[in-house]
Design a protein around this motif. Structure first.
Motif, PDB file in Angstrom:
ATOM      1  N   ASN A 148     -12.396 -36.728   7.326  1.00  0.00           N
ATOM      2  CA  ASN A 148     -13.679 -37.250   6.860  1.00  0.00           C
ATOM      3  C   ASN A 148     -14.297 -38.053   8.001  1.00  0.00           C
ATOM      4  O   ASN A 148     -13.971 -39.226   8.193  1.00  0.00           O
ATOM      5  N   PRO A 149     -15.184 -37.452   8.803  1.00  0.00           N
ATOM      6  CA  PRO A 149     -15.702 -38.123  10.001  1.00  0.00           C
ATOM      7  C   PRO A 149     -16.520 -39.362   9.705  1.00  0.00           C
ATOM      8  O   PRO A 149     -16.786 -40.151  10.621  1.00  0.00           O
ATOM      9  N   LEU A 150     -16.933 -39.567   8.456  1.00  0.00           N
ATOM     10  CA  LEU A 150     -17.673 -40.776   8.129  1.00  0.00           C
ATOM     11  C   LEU A 150     -16.869 -42.028   8.448  1.00  0.00           C
ATOM     12  O   LEU A 150     -17.426 -43.081   8.751  1.00  0.00           O
ATOM     13  N   PHE A 151     -15.545 -41.926   8.406  1.00  0.00           N
ATOM     14  CA  PHE A 151     -14.711 -43.080   8.735  1.00  0.00           C
ATOM     15  C   PHE A 151     -14.761 -43.415  10.227  1.00  0.00           C
ATOM     16  O   PHE A 151     -14.308 -44.481  10.640  1.00  0.00           O
ATOM     17  N   PHE A 152     -15.301 -42.491  11.021  1.00  0.00           N
ATOM     18  CA  PHE A 152     -15.399 -42.722  12.456  1.00  0.00           C
ATOM     19  C   PHE A 152     -16.854 -42.851  12.891  1.00  0.00           C
ATOM     20  O   PHE A 152     -17.172 -42.704  14.068  1.00  0.00           O
ATOM     21  N   GLY A 153     -17.746 -43.113  11.934  1.00  0.00           N
ATOM     22  CA  GLY A 153     -19.158 -43.258  12.255  1.00  0.00           C
ATOM     23  C   GLY A 153     -19.815 -41.965  12.655  1.00  0.00           C
ATOM     24  O   GLY A 153     -20.728 -41.933  13.476  1.00  0.00           O
ATOM     25  N   ASP A 154     -19.384 -40.842  12.067  1.00  0.00           N
ATOM     26  CA  ASP A 154     -19.843 -39.526  12.482  1.00  0.00           C
ATOM     27  C   ASP A 154     -19.981 -38.646  11.248  1.00  0.00           C
ATOM     28  O   ASP A 154     -19.507 -38.989  10.158  1.00  0.00           O
ATOM     29  N   THR A 155     -20.634 -37.508  11.395  1.00  0.00           N
ATOM     30  CA  THR A 155     -20.718 -36.529  10.310  1.00  0.00           C
ATOM     31  C   THR A 155     -20.090 -35.193  10.703  1.00  0.00           C
ATOM     32  O   THR A 155     -20.047 -34.275   9.907  1.00  0.00           O
ATOM     33  N   GLU A 156     -19.606 -35.101  11.947  1.00  0.00           N
ATOM     34  CA  GLU A 156     -19.026 -33.861  12.446  1.00  0.00           C
ATOM     35  C   GLU A 156     -17.542 -34.049  12.752  1.00  0.00           C
ATOM     36  O   GLU A 156     -17.124 -35.081  13.279  1.00  0.00           O
ATOM     37  N   ALA A 157     -16.740 -33.039  12.421  1.00  0.00           N
ATOM     38  CA  ALA A 157     -15.306 -33.029  12.748  1.00  0.00           C
ATOM     39  C   ALA A 157     -14.986 -31.672  13.359  1.00  0.00           C
ATOM     40  O   ALA A 157     -14.795 -30.697  12.642  1.00  0.00           O
ATOM     41  N   SER A 158     -14.943 -31.607  14.679  1.00  0.00           N
ATOM     42  CA  SER A 158     -14.849 -30.324  15.373  1.00  0.00           C
ATOM     43  C   SER A 158     -13.556 -30.189  16.165  1.00  0.00           C
ATOM     44  O   SER A 158     -13.016 -31.169  16.675  1.00  0.00           O
ATOM     45  N   ASN A 159     -13.102 -28.950  16.277  1.00  0.00           N
ATOM     46  CA  ASN A 159     -11.975 -28.582  17.136  1.00  0.00           C
ATOM     47  C   ASN A 159     -10.705 -29.360  16.783  1.00  0.00           C
ATOM     48  O   ASN A 159      -9.989 -29.853  17.656  1.00  0.00           O
ATOM     49  N   ILE A 160     -10.413 -29.439  15.509  1.00  0.00           N
ATOM     50  CA  ILE A 160      -9.171 -30.059  15.038  1.00  0.00           C
ATOM     51  C   ILE A 160      -8.145 -28.949  14.816  1.00  0.00           C
ATOM     52  O   ILE A 160      -8.445 -27.938  14.180  1.00  0.00           O
ATOM     53  N   VAL A 161      -6.941 -29.138  15.346  1.00  0.00           N
ATOM     54  CA  VAL A 161      -5.891 -28.126  15.237  1.00  0.00           C
ATOM     55  C   VAL A 161      -4.640 -28.770  14.644  1.00  0.00           C
ATOM     56  O   VAL A 161      -4.204 -29.835  15.092  1.00  0.00           O
ATOM     57  N   VAL A 162      -4.063 -28.118  13.641  1.00  0.00           N
ATOM     58  CA  VAL A 162      -2.815 -28.557  13.018  1.00  0.00           C
ATOM     59  C   VAL A 162      -1.820 -27.423  13.177  1.00  0.00           C
ATOM     60  O   VAL A 162      -2.051 -26.305  12.711  1.00  0.00           O
ATOM     61  N   LYS A 163      -0.686 -27.697  13.838  1.00  0.00           N
ATOM     62  CA  LYS A 163       0.247 -26.620  14.162  1.00  0.00           C
ATOM     63  C   LYS A 163       1.668 -26.994  13.747  1.00  0.00           C
ATOM     64  O   LYS A 163       2.215 -28.011  14.185  1.00  0.00           O
ATOM     65  N   GLY A 164       2.263 -26.167  12.888  1.00  0.00           N
ATOM     66  CA  GLY A 164       3.674 -26.269  12.565  1.00  0.00           C
ATOM     67  C   GLY A 164       4.067 -27.375  11.608  1.00  0.00           C
ATOM     68  O   GLY A 164       5.256 -27.641  11.447  1.00  0.00           O
ATOM     69  N   LEU A 165       3.115 -28.008  10.939  1.00  0.00           N
ATOM     70  CA  LEU A 165       3.457 -29.047   9.968  1.00  0.00           C
ATOM     71  C   LEU A 165       3.784 -28.419   8.611  1.00  0.00           C
ATOM     72  O   LEU A 165       3.283 -27.345   8.264  1.00  0.00           O
ATOM     73  N   THR A 166       4.627 -29.105   7.847  1.00  0.00           N
ATOM     74  CA  THR A 166       4.978 -28.686   6.490  1.00  0.00           C
ATOM     75  C   THR A 166       4.460 -29.715   5.507  1.00  0.00           C
ATOM     76  O   THR A 166       4.695 -30.916   5.664  1.00  0.00           O
ATOM     77  N   PHE A 167       3.745 -29.258   4.482  1.00  0.00           N
ATOM     78  CA  PHE A 167       3.237 -30.119   3.413  1.00  0.00           C
ATOM     79  C   PHE A 167       3.984 -29.744   2.139  1.00  0.00           C
ATOM     80  O   PHE A 167       3.951 -28.589   1.712  1.00  0.00           O
ATOM     81  N   SER A 168       4.654 -30.725   1.524  1.00  0.00           N
ATOM     82  CA  SER A 168       5.580 -30.384   0.450  1.00  0.00           C
ATOM     83  C   SER A 168       5.616 -31.447  -0.640  1.00  0.00           C
ATOM     84  O   SER A 168       5.375 -32.637  -0.395  1.00  0.00           O
ATOM     85  N   ASP A 169       5.906 -30.993  -1.869  1.00  0.00           N
ATOM     86  CA  ASP A 169       6.206 -31.873  -3.013  1.00  0.00           C
ATOM     87  C   ASP A 169       5.039 -32.740  -3.443  1.00  0.00           C
ATOM     88  O   ASP A 169       5.209 -33.923  -3.729  1.00  0.00           O
ATOM     89  N   PHE A 170       3.839 -32.165  -3.508  1.00  0.00           N
ATOM     90  CA  PHE A 170       2.701 -32.855  -4.110  1.00  0.00           C
ATOM     91  C   PHE A 170       2.703 -32.512  -5.596  1.00  0.00           C
ATOM     92  O   PHE A 170       2.280 -31.449  -6.001  1.00  0.00           O
ATOM     93  N   GLU A 171       3.224 -33.434  -6.380  1.00  0.00           N
ATOM     94  CA  GLU A 171       3.387 -33.203  -7.818  1.00  0.00           C
ATOM     95  C   GLU A 171       2.686 -34.322  -8.585  1.00  0.00           C
ATOM     96  O   GLU A 171       3.288 -35.052  -9.361  1.00  0.00           O
ATOM     97  N   ASP A 172       1.407 -34.474  -8.341  1.00  0.00           N
ATOM     98  CA  ASP A 172       0.648 -35.584  -8.920  1.00  0.00           C
ATOM     99  C   ASP A 172       0.503 -35.425 -10.425  1.00  0.00           C
ATOM    100  O   ASP A 172       0.157 -34.371 -10.923  1.00  0.00           O
TER     101      ASP A 172
END
Length: 424
Positions: free
Chosen positions: A99-123
């Motif tokens: 959410n680029p608004l937290f950085f005083g911006d409206t754009e979030a470009s060229n973000i790369v996420v590689k090899g992470l595991t997201f697990s056990d979201f049981e809300d």
């Protein structure tokens, strides 16, 4: 917690910097660094991130989700391989929050996420919990070789082209604030609740207020130079459930691409220019049904509410339980989408189950084009292409059809990561 780890290089032990599970330090670094230059977070192997719950005025115990700005890359270990075991667990409201608004911006470009595991979201709370949340007016993001597993929430993945038109949203633009604890978290809460509540409470009356062609053209022209590009490449979605009650009128999806803002009188579909590429990715062990659904409530693996382009290339679907209610389908796309491209889509029909009806009752076999009716329910207008592969791309060396078109422009480009060290 140590910020260093030891790697064995050519038989000798060499100390190198890598990042541990302290998400607050990553967020503080993101707010300080020069975002016009690439920056890589190399996560230490066997690291677990434990984001905190969002409480309305900040995150529990200052445990932030992974929050990145433009030109940031985060990867598991030196090679970005998921076997290095970098896990974002389901302890918080958000796993990753872009959410680029937290950085005083409206754009979030060229973000790369590689090899992470997201697990056990049981809300189990009534507040929406997401593994991945992307909200920006423009930008680009790539997920490569990531694993998403063992989770149940609503929805699990939100990609929103967000239009910050209201005063409260603009209050988030606070680049002069040095301490992240002084950020206007209540303004973010307002934005978050708007996305949830407006989808729930919009009525026939306010949805169908007359919007002139001139107004619609103004909105399109206003947004004509803004686009969001999302790429999901080589990822694995496994053991995920969409079994919760669909609080949003239109239904519930695993991957949800759409545009949103706070002006009720605006048709955001006309302004939403998201281009999405999903390539060489497996979906398996997914339950997209619920006994609580009404007959016209849809569920889907992918919902694409955009006038942009959707590209699906070399996908496998195995052991999926799919709803037959409403316009439910593996993929649901707006009939106003600019283009869709498909190649080598494989469905393991023998492992599929359907409820409450059966496969014979389904109008479309893989993709449905839809529009919304007066009650914001999806109505199917026509069927898209059927799955065209006889084997999963993982089981065959050669493609069975012509190459897919080039992916949208402005998608993140893989470049050698610069050396980056944790900020003390």
């Amino acid at each position: 917690i140590s910020l260093t780890t030891n790697f064995i290089v050519s038989g000798q032990e060499e100390e190198k910097k890598c990042w541990d599970g302290n998400t607050k330090k990553i967020f503080k670094n993101e707010r300080k660094r020069n975002v016009t230059e690439p920056y890589t977070y190399i996560v230490c192997p066997d690291t677990t991130f434990k984001p905190g719950a969002y409480l309305g005025n900040g995150f529990e115990d200052k445990k932030y989700p992974l929050m990145l700005h433009s030109n940031a890359r985060i990867q598991c270990g030196e090679d970005g391989d998921p076997s290095n075991n970098c896990v974002v667990d389901g302890s918080g409201t958000f796993g990753m929050l872009i959410n680029p608004l937290f950085f005083g911006d409206t754009e979030a470009s060229n973000i790369v996420v590689k090899g992470l595991t997201f697990s056990d979201f049981e809300d189990e709370s009534p507040i929406m919990q997401n593994l991945i949340t992307f909200r920006a007016s423009s930008g680009s993001m790539t997920f490569k070789n990531c694993i998403f597993e063992y989770s149940s929430s609503e929805p699990l993945f939100e990609f929103t082209q967000y239009f910050p038109e209201g005063k409260r949203e603009r209050q988030l633009l606070l680049p002069e604030v040095e301490d992240e604890e002084e950020l206007n978290w209540k303004a973010f809460y307002y934005q978050h609740q708007q996305i949830i509540e407006q989808r729930q409470k919009m009525t026939t009356k306010n949805k169908r207020k007359s919007i002139s062609d001139t107004t619609q053209k103004y909105h399109r022209d206003l947004q004509s130079d803004k686009e969001v590009n999302i790429s999901i490449i080589g990822c694995h979605f496994a053991n995920l459930a969409l079994t919760k009650y669909a609080t949003r009128n239109e239904g519930l999806s695993l991957l949800h691409f759409s545009g949103f803002g706070t002006s009720i009188d605006t048709d955001y579909l006309e302004r939403t220019n998201i281009n999405a590429v999903v390539k060489q990715t497996v979906f398996e062990g997914i339950d997209a049904t619920s006994d609580l659904d009404k007959p016209d409530t849809h569920r889907s693996i992918i919902t694409f509410d955009s006038v942009g382009k959707l590209t699906l290339d070399e996908l496998c679907f195995r052991n999926i339980k799919m709803s037959t209610n409403g316009a439910s389908d593996f993929v649901i796309a707006s009939k106003k989408a600019n283009a869709t491209e498909m190649r080598d889509i494989y469905i393991d029909t023998g492992s599929m189950t359907y409820a409450p009806g059966n496969a014979a009752e389904r109008e479309c076999s893989f993709m449905s084009f839809v529009e919304k009716n007066f009650e914001l329910k999806y109505e199917r207008t026509n069927c898209g292409p059927a799955a065209d592969a006889t084997r999963c791309f993982l089981d065959t060396a050669a493609p069975t059809s012509s190459p897919v078109e080039a992916s949208p422009t402005n998608t993140p480009v893989e470049t050698p990561p610069p050396t980056s060290s944790p900020v003390e």
